[in-house]
Design a protein around this motif. Structure first.
Motif, mmCIF file in Angstrom:
data_model
loop_
_atom_site.group_PDB
_atom_site.id
_atom_site.type_symbol
_atom_site.label_atom_id
_atom_site.label_comp_id
_atom_site.label_asym_id
_atom_site.label_seq_id
_atom_site.Cartn_x
_atom_site.Cartn_y
_atom_site.Cartn_z
ATOM 1 N N LEU A 195 -1.595 7.430 -8.869
ATOM 2 C CA LEU A 195 -1.228 7.106 -7.700
ATOM 3 C C LEU A 195 -1.528 7.871 -6.347
ATOM 4 C CD1 LEU A 195 2.489 5.947 -8.413
ATOM 5 C CD2 LEU A 195 0.366 4.516 -8.513
ATOM 6 N N THR A 196 -1.972 7.495 -5.218
ATOM 7 C CA THR A 196 -2.585 8.315 -4.229
ATOM 8 C C THR A 196 -2.197 7.319 -2.655
ATOM 9 O OG1 THR A 196 -4.645 7.226 -4.370
ATOM 10 C CG2 THR A 196 -4.354 9.359 -5.329
ATOM 11 N N VAL B 47 3.360 9.408 -11.903
ATOM 12 C CA VAL B 47 2.502 9.320 -10.682
ATOM 13 C C VAL B 47 1.164 9.806 -10.738
ATOM 14 C CG1 VAL B 47 2.099 10.467 -8.435
ATOM 15 C CG2 VAL B 47 4.569 9.694 -8.999
ATOM 16 N N LYS B 48 1.041 11.095 -11.859
ATOM 17 C CA LYS B 48 -0.159 11.344 -12.176
ATOM 18 C C LYS B 48 -1.000 10.354 -13.186
ATOM 19 C CE LYS B 48 1.046 16.056 -11.436
ATOM 20 N NZ LYS B 48 0.899 16.238 -10.193
ATOM 21 N N THR C 288 0.978 -1.295 0.052
ATOM 22 C CA THR C 288 -0.149 -0.074 -0.214
ATOM 23 C C THR C 288 0.951 1.400 0.009
ATOM 24 O OG1 THR C 288 -1.688 -1.117 1.298
ATOM 25 C CG2 THR C 288 -1.950 1.335 1.060
ATOM 26 N N ILE C 289 0.580 2.121 -0.780
ATOM 27 C CA ILE C 289 1.306 3.564 -0.811
ATOM 28 C C ILE C 289 1.125 4.130 0.413
ATOM 29 C CG2 ILE C 289 1.451 5.620 -1.930
ATOM 30 C CD1 ILE C 289 0.526 4.532 -4.717
ATOM 31 N N LYS C 290 2.076 4.477 1.033
ATOM 32 C CA LYS C 290 2.126 5.087 2.451
ATOM 33 C C LYS C 290 2.461 6.563 2.245
ATOM 34 C CE LYS C 290 0.734 1.901 5.210
ATOM 35 N NZ LYS C 290 -0.676 1.991 5.702
ATOM 36 N N GLU D 225 -3.654 0.285 -3.140
ATOM 37 C CA GLU D 225 -2.532 -0.957 -3.355
ATOM 38 C C GLU D 225 -1.958 -1.109 -4.626
ATOM 39 O OE1 GLU D 225 -4.512 -4.516 -1.998
ATOM 40 O OE2 GLU D 225 -5.958 -3.700 -0.714
ATOM 41 N N VAL D 226 -0.780 -1.329 -4.633
ATOM 42 C CA VAL D 226 -0.047 -1.432 -5.789
ATOM 43 C C VAL D 226 1.015 -2.688 -5.669
ATOM 44 C CG1 VAL D 226 0.152 0.827 -6.137
ATOM 45 C CG2 VAL D 226 1.646 0.172 -4.829
ATOM 46 N N VAL D 227 1.718 -3.058 -6.745
ATOM 47 C CA VAL D 227 2.774 -4.006 -6.634
ATOM 48 C C VAL D 227 4.015 -3.059 -7.156
ATOM 49 C CG1 VAL D 227 3.748 -6.017 -7.723
ATOM 50 C CG2 VAL D 227 1.144 -5.861 -7.381
ATOM 51 N N ALA D 228 5.214 -3.260 -6.239
ATOM 52 C CA ALA D 228 6.387 -2.829 -6.334
ATOM 53 C C ALA D 228 7.190 -3.817 -7.075
ATOM 54 C CB ALA D 228 6.922 -2.367 -5.033
ATOM 55 N N LEU D 229 7.632 -3.417 -8.347
ATOM 56 C CA LEU D 229 8.389 -4.387 -9.066
ATOM 57 C C LEU D 229 9.930 -3.928 -9.225
ATOM 58 C CD1 LEU D 229 5.867 -4.315 -12.172
ATOM 59 C CD2 LEU D 229 6.076 -5.891 -10.649
#
Length: 72
Positions: free
Chosen positions: A52-53, A47-48, A15-17, A57-61
């Motif tokens: 992304l906010t 980002v735009k 999750t983006i913190k 929920e995202v996946v960091a690759l």
């Protein structure tokens, strides 16, 4: 969720913190379920475009040819 259509083996769901937005590049902190923080530096344009906010929920690759470690 895993992404298999690309050649990246290290995938961290989280999750983006925090997003620290700059004029050209931004820092995106992603916290995994295990509490690990993965920071990505990407263009502010991305980002735009990815919308992304904080809380998303995202996946960091992670794909790297080199990892450096220094002693304390």
């Amino acid at each position: 969720m895993t992404i298999t259509a690309i050649n990246v083996r290290n995938q961290f769901r989280g999750t983006i913190k925090e997003i620290v937005e700059g004029p050209v590049v931004s820092e995106v902190d992603v916290q995994t379920a295990g509490g690990l923080i993965v920071t990505s530096v990407i263009t502010t344009r991305s980002v735009k475009e990815l919308q992304l906010t904080v809380g998303k929920e995202v996946v960091a690759l992670v794909k790297s040819t080199e990892v450096s470690i220094a002693t304390l």
